[in-house]
Motif scaffolding. Structure first.
Motif, PDB file in Angstrom:
ATOM      1  N   CYS A  22      20.216  17.096  40.852  1.00 38.10           N
ATOM      2  CA  CYS A  22      19.055  17.370  41.699  1.00 38.10           C
ATOM      3  C   CYS A  22      19.447  17.396  43.174  1.00 38.10           C
ATOM      4  CB  CYS A  22      17.982  16.313  41.450  1.00 38.10           C
ATOM      5  SG  CYS A  22      16.508  16.474  42.474  1.00 38.10           S
ATOM      6  N   LEU A  23      20.235  16.411  43.586  1.00 41.08           N
ATOM      7  CA  LEU A  23      20.666  16.336  44.977  1.00 41.08           C
ATOM      8  C   LEU A  23      21.491  17.551  45.378  1.00 41.08           C
ATOM      9  CD1 LEU A  23      21.637  12.558  45.209  1.00 41.08           C
ATOM     10  CD2 LEU A  23      19.766  13.682  46.426  1.00 41.08           C
ATOM     11  N   GLU A  24      22.402  17.952  44.527  1.00 45.37           N
ATOM     12  CA  GLU A  24      23.242  19.102  44.853  1.00 45.37           C
ATOM     13  C   GLU A  24      22.411  20.363  45.035  1.00 45.37           C
ATOM     14  OE1 GLU A  24      26.827  21.173  45.690  1.00 45.37           O
ATOM     15  OE2 GLU A  24      26.288  19.043  45.716  1.00 45.37           O
ATOM     16  N   SER A  25      21.352  20.514  44.235  1.00 43.66           N
ATOM     17  CA  SER A  25      20.476  21.677  44.412  1.00 43.66           C
ATOM     18  C   SER A  25      19.677  21.554  45.704  1.00 43.66           C
ATOM     19  CB  SER A  25      19.534  21.835  43.203  1.00 43.66           C
ATOM     20  OG  SER A  25      18.510  20.861  43.180  1.00 43.66           O
ATOM     21  N   LEU A  26      19.285  20.321  46.053  1.00 43.96           N
ATOM     22  CA  LEU A  26      18.501  20.105  47.274  1.00 43.96           C
ATOM     23  C   LEU A  26      19.305  20.405  48.540  1.00 43.96           C
ATOM     24  CD1 LEU A  26      16.313  16.881  47.108  1.00 43.96           C
ATOM     25  CD2 LEU A  26      15.584  19.193  47.686  1.00 43.96           C
ATOM     26  N   TYR A  27      20.560  19.992  48.535  1.00 48.18           N
ATOM     27  CA  TYR A  27      21.369  20.181  49.735  1.00 48.18           C
ATOM     28  C   TYR A  27      21.798  21.635  49.932  1.00 48.18           C
ATOM     29  CZ  TYR A  27      21.585  15.179  50.740  1.00 48.18           C
ATOM     30  OH  TYR A  27      21.249  13.880  51.073  1.00 48.18           O
ATOM     31  N   ARG A  28      21.269  22.526  49.119  1.00 46.61           N
ATOM     32  CA  ARG A  28      21.511  23.962  49.268  1.00 46.61           C
ATOM     33  C   ARG A  28      20.281  24.708  49.787  1.00 46.61           C
ATOM     34  NH1 ARG A  28      25.558  25.952  46.080  1.00 46.61           N
ATOM     35  NH2 ARG A  28      24.335  27.806  45.602  1.00 46.61           N
ATOM     36  N   ILE A  29      19.162  24.010  50.004  1.00 42.20           N
ATOM     37  CA  ILE A  29      17.934  24.703  50.382  1.00 42.20           C
ATOM     38  C   ILE A  29      18.021  25.250  51.811  1.00 42.20           C
ATOM     39  CG2 ILE A  29      16.534  23.350  48.774  1.00 42.20           C
ATOM     40  CD1 ILE A  29      15.492  21.727  51.138  1.00 42.20           C
ATOM     41  N   ASP A  30      17.173  26.238  52.087  1.00 45.20           N
ATOM     42  CA  ASP A  30      17.212  26.909  53.387  1.00 45.20           C
ATOM     43  C   ASP A  30      16.179  26.365  54.374  1.00 45.20           C
ATOM     44  OD1 ASP A  30      14.868  27.890  52.293  1.00 45.20           O
ATOM     45  OD2 ASP A  30      15.509  29.983  52.223  1.00 45.20           O
ATOM     46  N   TYR A  31      15.563  25.235  54.048  1.00 46.79           N
ATOM     47  CA  TYR A  31      14.561  24.659  54.942  1.00 46.79           C
ATOM     48  C   TYR A  31      15.276  23.839  56.023  1.00 46.79           C
ATOM     49  CZ  TYR A  31      10.060  22.798  56.430  1.00 46.79           C
ATOM     50  OH  TYR A  31       8.946  22.492  57.160  1.00 46.79           O
ATOM     51  N   PRO A  32      14.858  23.943  57.291  1.00 49.07           N
ATOM     52  CA  PRO A  32      15.644  23.353  58.379  1.00 49.07           C
ATOM     53  C   PRO A  32      15.320  21.915  58.779  1.00 49.07           C
ATOM     54  CG  PRO A  32      13.910  24.728  59.298  1.00 49.07           C
ATOM     55  CD  PRO A  32      13.802  24.854  57.798  1.00 49.07           C
ATOM     56  N   ASN A  33      14.251  21.330  58.229  1.00 54.89           N
ATOM     57  CA  ASN A  33      13.793  20.037  58.761  1.00 54.89           C
ATOM     58  C   ASN A  33      13.345  19.116  57.626  1.00 54.89           C
ATOM     59  OD1 ASN A  33      13.085  18.034  60.551  1.00 54.89           O
ATOM     60  ND2 ASN A  33      11.233  19.048  61.293  1.00 54.89           N
ATOM     61  N   TYR A  34      14.292  18.423  57.020  1.00 56.70           N
ATOM     62  CA  TYR A  34      13.946  17.566  55.884  1.00 56.70           C
ATOM     63  C   TYR A  34      14.823  16.316  55.864  1.00 56.70           C
ATOM     64  CZ  TYR A  34      18.055  19.505  53.450  1.00 56.70           C
ATOM     65  OH  TYR A  34      19.341  19.880  53.101  1.00 56.70           O
ATOM     66  N   ASP A  35      14.327  15.325  55.146  1.00 51.30           N
ATOM     67  CA  ASP A  35      15.063  14.097  54.856  1.00 51.30           C
ATOM     68  C   ASP A  35      15.192  13.971  53.349  1.00 51.30           C
ATOM     69  OD1 ASP A  35      14.651  12.985  57.705  1.00 51.30           O
ATOM     70  OD2 ASP A  35      12.582  13.187  56.981  1.00 51.30           O
ATOM     71  N   VAL A  36      16.271  13.413  52.899  1.00 51.79           N
ATOM     72  CA  VAL A  36      16.435  13.094  51.481  1.00 51.79           C
ATOM     73  C   VAL A  36      16.480  11.579  51.351  1.00 51.79           C
ATOM     74  CG1 VAL A  36      17.934  13.235  49.465  1.00 51.79           C
ATOM     75  CG2 VAL A  36      17.637  15.239  50.927  1.00 51.79           C
ATOM     76  N   ILE A  37      15.514  11.049  50.623  1.00 55.77           N
ATOM     77  CA  ILE A  37      15.419   9.604  50.403  1.00 55.77           C
ATOM     78  C   ILE A  37      15.504   9.341  48.903  1.00 55.77           C
ATOM     79  CG2 ILE A  37      14.022   7.530  50.708  1.00 55.77           C
ATOM     80  CD1 ILE A  37      12.580   9.028  53.016  1.00 55.77           C
ATOM     81  N   VAL A  38      16.593   8.739  48.475  1.00 55.67           N
ATOM     82  CA  VAL A  38      16.740   8.348  47.071  1.00 55.67           C
ATOM     83  C   VAL A  38      16.307   6.891  46.953  1.00 55.67           C
ATOM     84  CG1 VAL A  38      18.316   8.023  45.132  1.00 55.67           C
ATOM     85  CG2 VAL A  38      18.624   9.975  46.677  1.00 55.67           C
ATOM     86  N   VAL A  39      15.345   6.649  46.084  1.00 55.68           N
ATOM     87  CA  VAL A  39      14.881   5.282  45.841  1.00 55.68           C
ATOM     88  C   VAL A  39      15.418   4.848  44.485  1.00 55.68           C
ATOM     89  CG1 VAL A  39      12.891   3.752  45.602  1.00 55.68           C
ATOM     90  CG2 VAL A  39      12.773   5.704  47.174  1.00 55.68           C
ATOM     91  N   ASP A  40      16.362   3.918  44.495  1.00 56.29           N
ATOM     92  CA  ASP A  40      16.856   3.401  43.219  1.00 56.29           C
ATOM     93  C   ASP A  40      15.964   2.254  42.777  1.00 56.29           C
ATOM     94  OD1 ASP A  40      19.161   3.367  41.146  1.00 56.29           O
ATOM     95  OD2 ASP A  40      18.826   1.266  41.688  1.00 56.29           O
TER      96      ASP A  40
END
Length: 347
Positions: A22-40
């Protein structure tokens, strides 16, 4: 105009293999202003270690949906424990120095608080520390299309009364196919506590490509305007898992917000991966119990009609499905326990 800030929250519980895809697909998106927060959510496997190894570029992610990108590694991981997250303790100035595709926040919960509690911790942290315009809840067992977020935000920004939007969701693998629709918006059928899904299990031939105002957005991918969290609230943590997103959608509609399905935004979902599948004890019990809680909380006047439906039809259907077809009588008793606990409001 600057793109609205979106904090993306991914909940992990003993599912690092799904999470890093999921993360690898997310880090390919073309949106310019986002945060990725993984909650374990209190994983007891080596999820945290594996997610950090992925961020360092030590684990190459293979997927039928994309090729691995080594060029945005390493990804800086900002680790936050549960207490720090709740207090909003975070070095934002340092975090902001990194590009959006080279940073990740990893919140480490002490235990499993369920889908509701885990996501609530992530949302509260994002809202207090990062001040996003939107939060995006995304299941860890999903893969996203490159432009999915840009298309979701575009529709959400088109009307101030739109509170929650969701994408077209395909099965990750449906008998070898990846173009079979799981979710394209839904209307609630409250008397039987069910829903009518558009194009459910249909091969996508463009028949569900119209933007629609709906009753429900699927919890596996929900883009939520931040003001919803103030005016409507977060997830009801009593549900733990399942029916919580329907409850949130109903509460949002009661406050006058619109829920919208965005067909051009696309993701793929493995369906109930973290709970063991749709025939697991966890899934059957919580789906059954929680729907009664949902009905009693939001539409108590329909409870008698729903019980009539259960006695005259659903009991016999579930017996046939669990006992006759799947040869799993244990699951029928799990279903019955869910019914009784739901009616008694037992948690």
């Amino acid at each position: 105009m600057d793109a609205p800030r979106v904090s993306i929250i991914i909940l992990n519980w003993n599912g690092w293999k799904d999470t890093i895809e999921c993360l690898e697909s997310l880090y390919r998106i073309d949106y310019p202003n986002y945060d990725v927060i993984v909650v374990d959510n209190g994983s007891h496997d080596d999820s945290i270690q594996k997610i950090k190894e992925y961020a360092k570029g030590k684990i190459e992610v293979n997927s039928k949906f994309f090729k691995y990108n080594p060029n945005n590694k390493p990804i800086k991981v900002f680790e936050v424990n549960e207490n720090e997250a709740k207090r909003g303790k975070f070095n934002r100035p340092l975090y902001e120095k990194f590009d959006v595709d080279r940073r990740m926040i990893l919140i480490k919960n002490k235990k499993n608080y369920g889908f509701t509690g885990g996501n609530n911790i992530g949302m509260k942290f994002a809202l207090s520390v990062l001040n996003p315009d939107y939060v995006l809840l995304l299941n860890n067992d999903t893969v996203v299309e490159k432009d999915f977020l840009k298309k979701l935000v575009k529709v959400a920004e088109s009307d101030e009364k739109i509170g929650i939007v969701g994408p077209k969701i395909y099965y990750y693998d449906y008998n070898g196919k990846s173009n079979v629709i799981d979710f394209a918006g839904a209307y609630l059928i409250l008397w039987r506590c069910g829903e009518k899904r558009h194009c459910f299990r249909k091969v996508d031939k463009g028949q569900c490509d119209k933007i629609l105002e709906v009753d429900k957005v699927e919890g596996s991918c929900m883009l939520i305007k931040s003001e919803i969290t103030t005016n409507v609230g977060l997830f009801d943590e009593k549900f733990f898992a399942y029916w919580e997103e329907t409850d949130l959608c109903v509460r949002a509609k009661k406050e006058g917000y619109k829920l919208v399905y965005v067909p051009k935004a696309k993701i793929w979902h493995k369906i109930a991966s973290s709970s063991g599948g749709v025939l697991s004890v966890f899934y059957v019990y919580h789906m059954t119990r929680n729907r009664f809680w949902f009905l009693i909380k939001n539409f108590p006047q329909l409870l008698k009609m729903h019980l009539l439906y259960v006695v005259l039809w659903e009991l016999w259907l579930k017996f046939g499905v669990f006992v006759v077809y799947h040869k799993k009588p244990k699951m029928f008793f799990v279903y019955l326990k869910g019914l009784l606990d739901g009616l008694s409001l037992k948690s």
